[in-house]
Each structure stands twice: as C-alpha cells, then as structure tokens.
Scaffold this motif. Structure first.
Motif, PDB file in Angstrom:
ATOM      1  N   VAL A  20      25.759  -4.162  12.280  1.00 46.19           N
ATOM      2  CA  VAL A  20      26.535  -3.714  13.563  1.00 46.19           C
ATOM      3  C   VAL A  20      25.790  -3.028  15.404  1.00 46.19           C
ATOM      4  CG1 VAL A  20      27.681  -1.860  13.915  1.00 46.19           C
ATOM      5  CG2 VAL A  20      28.039  -3.502  11.372  1.00 46.19           C
ATOM      6  N   ILE A  21      26.309  -3.187  15.715  1.00 43.06           N
ATOM      7  CA  ILE A  21      24.905  -2.642  16.863  1.00 43.06           C
ATOM      8  C   ILE A  21      26.420  -1.806  18.003  1.00 43.06           C
ATOM      9  CG2 ILE A  21      24.377  -3.595  19.966  1.00 43.06           C
ATOM     10  CD1 ILE A  21      22.602  -4.989  17.598  1.00 43.06           C
ATOM     11  N   ASP A  22      25.332  -1.138  18.155  1.00 42.41           N
ATOM     12  CA  ASP A  22      26.204   0.049  18.850  1.00 42.41           C
ATOM     13  C   ASP A  22      25.888   0.341  19.825  1.00 42.41           C
ATOM     14  OD1 ASP A  22      27.105   2.533  19.497  1.00 42.41           O
ATOM     15  OD2 ASP A  22      25.856   3.849  18.921  1.00 42.41           O
ATOM     16  N   GLY A  23      26.589  -0.034  21.230  1.00 42.84           N
ATOM     17  CA  GLY A  23      26.045   0.302  22.271  1.00 42.84           C
ATOM     18  C   GLY A  23      26.191  -1.340  23.239  1.00 42.84           C
ATOM     19  N   ASN A  24      25.831  -2.084  24.812  1.00 46.01           N
ATOM     20  CA  ASN A  24      26.671  -2.729  25.043  1.00 46.01           C
ATOM     21  C   ASN A  24      24.922  -3.107  25.731  1.00 46.01           C
ATOM     22  OD1 ASN A  24      27.817  -5.355  26.039  1.00 46.01           O
ATOM     23  ND2 ASN A  24      28.975  -3.938  27.951  1.00 46.01           N
ATOM     24  N   LEU A  91      26.906  12.125  35.503  1.00 45.13           N
ATOM     25  CA  LEU A  91      26.871  11.009  36.618  1.00 45.13           C
ATOM     26  C   LEU A  91      26.389   9.504  36.115  1.00 45.13           C
ATOM     27  CD1 LEU A  91      26.292  11.244  39.789  1.00 45.13           C
ATOM     28  CD2 LEU A  91      24.367  11.163  39.479  1.00 45.13           C
ATOM     29  N   TRP A  92      26.239   9.073  34.788  1.00 45.61           N
ATOM     30  CA  TRP A  92      26.224   7.713  34.968  1.00 45.61           C
ATOM     31  C   TRP A  92      28.379   7.694  34.417  1.00 45.61           C
ATOM     32  CZ3 TRP A  92      27.707   5.996  30.058  1.00 45.61           C
ATOM     33  CH2 TRP A  92      27.518   4.464  29.682  1.00 45.61           C
ATOM     34  N   ALA A  93      28.645   8.255  34.288  1.00 50.25           N
ATOM     35  CA  ALA A  93      29.969   8.077  33.205  1.00 50.25           C
ATOM     36  C   ALA A  93      30.740   8.039  34.361  1.00 50.25           C
ATOM     37  CB  ALA A  93      30.492   8.651  32.218  1.00 50.25           C
ATOM     38  N   LEU A  94      30.706   8.924  35.320  1.00 50.19           N
ATOM     39  CA  LEU A  94      30.958   8.963  36.698  1.00 50.19           C
ATOM     40  C   LEU A  94      31.160   7.120  37.600  1.00 50.19           C
ATOM     41  CD1 LEU A  94      33.299  10.593  38.650  1.00 50.19           C
ATOM     42  CD2 LEU A  94      30.945  11.237  39.668  1.00 50.19           C
ATOM     43  N   LYS A  95      29.884   7.558  37.861  1.00 50.82           N
ATOM     44  CA  LYS A  95      29.315   6.051  38.358  1.00 50.82           C
ATOM     45  C   LYS A  95      30.066   4.666  37.639  1.00 50.82           C
ATOM     46  CE  LYS A  95      25.510   7.258  40.526  1.00 50.82           C
ATOM     47  NZ  LYS A  95      23.716   6.583  40.251  1.00 50.82           N
ATOM     48  N   ARG A 100      33.082  -0.175  34.739  1.00 49.20           N
ATOM     49  CA  ARG A 100      33.540  -1.064  33.340  1.00 49.20           C
ATOM     50  C   ARG A 100      34.631  -1.082  32.769  1.00 49.20           C
ATOM     51  NH1 ARG A 100      31.870   2.745  29.538  1.00 49.20           N
ATOM     52  NH2 ARG A 100      31.472   4.230  31.103  1.00 49.20           N
ATOM     53  N   ARG A 101      35.538  -0.445  33.070  1.00 53.16           N
ATOM     54  CA  ARG A 101      36.997  -1.197  32.988  1.00 53.16           C
ATOM     55  C   ARG A 101      37.338  -2.335  33.608  1.00 53.16           C
ATOM     56  NH1 ARG A 101      41.410   4.273  31.965  1.00 53.16           N
ATOM     57  NH2 ARG A 101      40.870   4.108  29.962  1.00 53.16           N
ATOM     58  N   ARG A 102      37.257  -2.607  34.819  1.00 53.85           N
ATOM     59  CA  ARG A 102      36.999  -3.337  35.366  1.00 53.85           C
ATOM     60  C   ARG A 102      37.010  -4.651  35.178  1.00 53.85           C
ATOM     61  NH1 ARG A 102      35.692  -1.679  40.067  1.00 53.85           N
ATOM     62  NH2 ARG A 102      34.068  -2.743  40.199  1.00 53.85           N
TER      63      ARG A 102
END
Length: 140
Positions: A20-24, A91-95, A100-102
């Motif tokens: 299992v890998i967590d993260g991309n 800031l990272w999440a906002l950017k 990522r959703r797109r």
C-alpha cells in the motif's frame, strides 16, 4: 531527500506482491513507478473546507504538543510556519485542490491506467462504508 533516492525507495517498496502506498508524489516521479504495478487507486477527495478544517485541527494539535513530524528528525510544526510560511500546507491545499480535481480524472482515463480499479470518495462516510464491505485479509 534527493529525488533519485526517493525514486529508488519507491521502486523497492512496490517490488513485492502486496503493498500500500499513501500519497501520490506525481511531481517526484512516484506515480510512474507505482501505478503500472498497482491494481487499485483510492482517491480521497474531500471538499476544500473539510481539508482546511482538518489541517487547522492538526496544526493546532501538533503545535500544542510539539509532536515530531518524523521521529528522530527534531522537525516540529509551528503555527507560524503553518499560517505565515510559503511552505504552509494551507497554501499548498489552496493552490493544488482545484487542479488535482481537474487533472486526476484525465490521468486516470489514460489507456495505460485502464487496469486500475478507482474508488473516489468525497467524504469519510463513503470511504468507511466501502472499507466495511471489504473482506478481511490475513494479517489485518
């Protein structure tokens, strides 16, 4: 850590039959090492408001308890770093959230990723319900 070391560690981690890998970490080249060997992708995709609420609670807890982020490193989170730094997770999440959703559905739709079973969860209840339906495995 240097990107070569990171990629070497990821490659070794996915050599086995089960992992299992967590993260991309697509920007560090891990996706190209992991996804060809993976069979399932779990995409946790909560709304930005949920992400911010969880980041806020975690930042407060870690700042108050002085919890080490990675054991043995001495690296500890501070409120100043989380709220007033260019490295802030807020800031990272906002950017990155909208991008990522797109982009992720487009990447998942590529022919080379057709072998992947993808589960996208917009909230914790969906993820919990899916986990509850999974059969128990040896060692779990």
């Amino acid at each position: 850590m240097p990107i070569e070391v990171f990629k070497e560690r990821v490659a070794r981690a996915v050599e086995g039959d089960a992992w299992v890998i967590d993260g991309n970490y697509a920007g560090r080249g891990a996706r190209d090492l992991v996804w060809p060997r993976a069979d399932t992708v779990i995409w946790l995709d909560p709304p930005l408001t949920v992400i911010f609420a969880r980041l806020f609670a975690r930042a407060l807890r870690r700042s108050r308890t002085r919890e080490e982020l990675w054991p043995g490193t001495g690296n500890r989170e501070t409120l100043g770093h989380q709220f007033f730094s260019g490295d802030s997770l807020f800031l990272w999440a906002l950017k990155t959230h909208r991008r990522r959703r797109r982009e992720l559905p487009l990447v998942l739709a590529r022919l080379e990723n057709a072998h992947l079973t993808v589960h996208r969860f917009l909230d914790s209840k969906e993820a919990d319900a899916w986990l509850d339906r999974q059969p128990a495995t040896a060692g779990s």
